[in-house]
Design an enzyme around this catalytic site. Structure first.
Site, PDB file in Angstrom:
ATOM      1  N   ASP A 294     -23.892 -38.025  56.727  1.00  0.00           N
ATOM      2  CA  ASP A 294     -22.699 -37.181  56.487  1.00  0.00           C
ATOM      3  C   ASP A 294     -22.031 -37.384  55.122  1.00  0.00           C
ATOM      4  O   ASP A 294     -20.796 -37.439  55.034  1.00  0.00           O
ATOM      5  CB  ASP A 294     -21.656 -37.423  57.603  1.00  0.00           C
TER       6      ASP A 294
ATOM      7  N   HIS B 281     -20.076 -27.982  62.038  1.00  0.00           N
ATOM      8  CA  HIS B 281     -19.297 -27.438  63.146  1.00  0.00           C
ATOM      9  C   HIS B 281     -19.059 -25.939  62.998  1.00  0.00           C
ATOM     10  O   HIS B 281     -18.739 -25.468  61.897  1.00  0.00           O
ATOM     11  CB  HIS B 281     -17.933 -28.120  63.213  1.00  0.00           C
TER      12      HIS B 281
ATOM     13  N   HIS C 250     -14.160 -25.344  66.444  1.00  0.00           N
ATOM     14  CA  HIS C 250     -14.838 -26.410  67.192  1.00  0.00           C
ATOM     15  C   HIS C 250     -13.840 -27.206  68.049  1.00  0.00           C
ATOM     16  O   HIS C 250     -12.691 -27.417  67.635  1.00  0.00           O
ATOM     17  CB  HIS C 250     -15.543 -27.362  66.210  1.00  0.00           C
TER      18      HIS C 250
ATOM     19  N   LYS D 124     -25.672 -31.715  63.133  1.00  0.00           N
ATOM     20  CA  LYS D 124     -25.125 -32.132  64.435  1.00  0.00           C
ATOM     21  C   LYS D 124     -23.687 -31.647  64.566  1.00  0.00           C
ATOM     22  O   LYS D 124     -23.018 -31.402  63.564  1.00  0.00           O
ATOM     23  CB  LYS D 124     -25.196 -33.657  64.576  1.00  0.00           C
TER      24      LYS D 124
ATOM     25  N   CYS E 245     -19.680 -41.977  62.660  1.00  0.00           N
ATOM     26  CA  CYS E 245     -21.065 -41.499  62.728  1.00  0.00           C
ATOM     27  C   CYS E 245     -22.098 -42.581  62.427  1.00  0.00           C
ATOM     28  O   CYS E 245     -23.162 -42.601  63.043  1.00  0.00           O
ATOM     29  CB  CYS E 245     -21.226 -40.268  61.846  1.00  0.00           C
TER      30      CYS E 245
END
Ligand code: VGL
Ligand code: ZN
Length: 216
Positions: free
Chosen positions: A20, A60, A64, A118, A163
């Site tokens: 990320d 997202h 979301h 993801k 994450c």
């Protein structure tokens, strides 16, 4: 830094997972991690030491369920009871196709072999690169790593306590060795989340090193 009996030699059964490293997690972004951008040069150098580089991208849809803006009367960093348990609410971030969801412009990973997106299901967040936050829905990463014969995941990126943490613990749960390159990660550190993440990773058998210990 205690390296214990960690294998500090990088081999072709290791995959570097860059987590990320996106604009919204860097200073100026919607969910800025303090010094998030500071790891970019080190991650670029780390990547050169690995035959196999994989990346995750938080991704997202608008509205979301992890966004505070989707919940009336809720503010960012408060929590909500989702169907799968307690979920932290975040500022809107990493919305599909926006600049905030793009990778940091100075990230140079031309040889990256996989970009795993993801968090794309509207009602389920996904910190881990392996399982969504319901802890049941797989992303497919286990199958990818197994079928390619990887034995160890080496993790860098953002954020250490979310994450990176969940991905490293799940890597162990799925039977891989896991090593977090601490100086190539930065944390959000919400209410002691960094200390809790370190403890959970340690208990799961995740190793910790600095990049220098890997010769980078
Ligand atoms: C992350 C919070 C929300 C992360 C992603 O990349 O650590 N944290 N979405
Ligand atoms: Zn997110």
């Amino acid at each position: 830094m205690l390296n214990g009996d960690l294998d500090l030699t990088i081999n072709d059964q290791d995959a570097l997972l860059v987590v990320d490293l996106q604009n919204d997690f860097c200073p100026g972004g919607a969910l800025a991690v303090p010094e998030g951008d500071a790891v970019v040069p080190l991650v670029n150098r780390l990547a050169q030491a690995f035959d196999n580089v994989l990346m995750t991208q938080d991704w997202h849809p608008p509205g979301h369920g992890s966004f505070a803006s989707s919940h009336p009367d809720k503010a960012p960093f408060e929590t909500v009871e989702a169907s799968y348990g307690t979920q932290v609410l975040w500022p809107d971030h990493c919305v599909q196709g926006t600049e905030g969801a793009d990778f940091h412009a100075d990230l140079e990973l031309p040889g990256a072999q996989l970009v795993l997106r993801k968090g794309f299901r509207k009602q389920v967040d996904s910190y881990s690169a392996f399982y969504e936050n319901d802890r049941k829905t797989p992303t497919g990463l286990t199958g990818y790593l197994r079928s390619r014969g990887f034995k160890r995941l080496v993790l860098a990126g953002l954020a250490t306590d979310f994450c990176v943490h969940y991905s490293a613990v799940d890597a162990r749960r799925e039977g891989f060795a896991a090593l977090v390159v601490e100086d190539a990660c930065r944390a959000i550190d919400l209410d002691g989340s960094l200390a809790a993440a370190r403890q959970a990773m340690t208990e799961a058998g995740v190793g910790f090193v600095d990049a220098a210990a890997l010769g980078v």
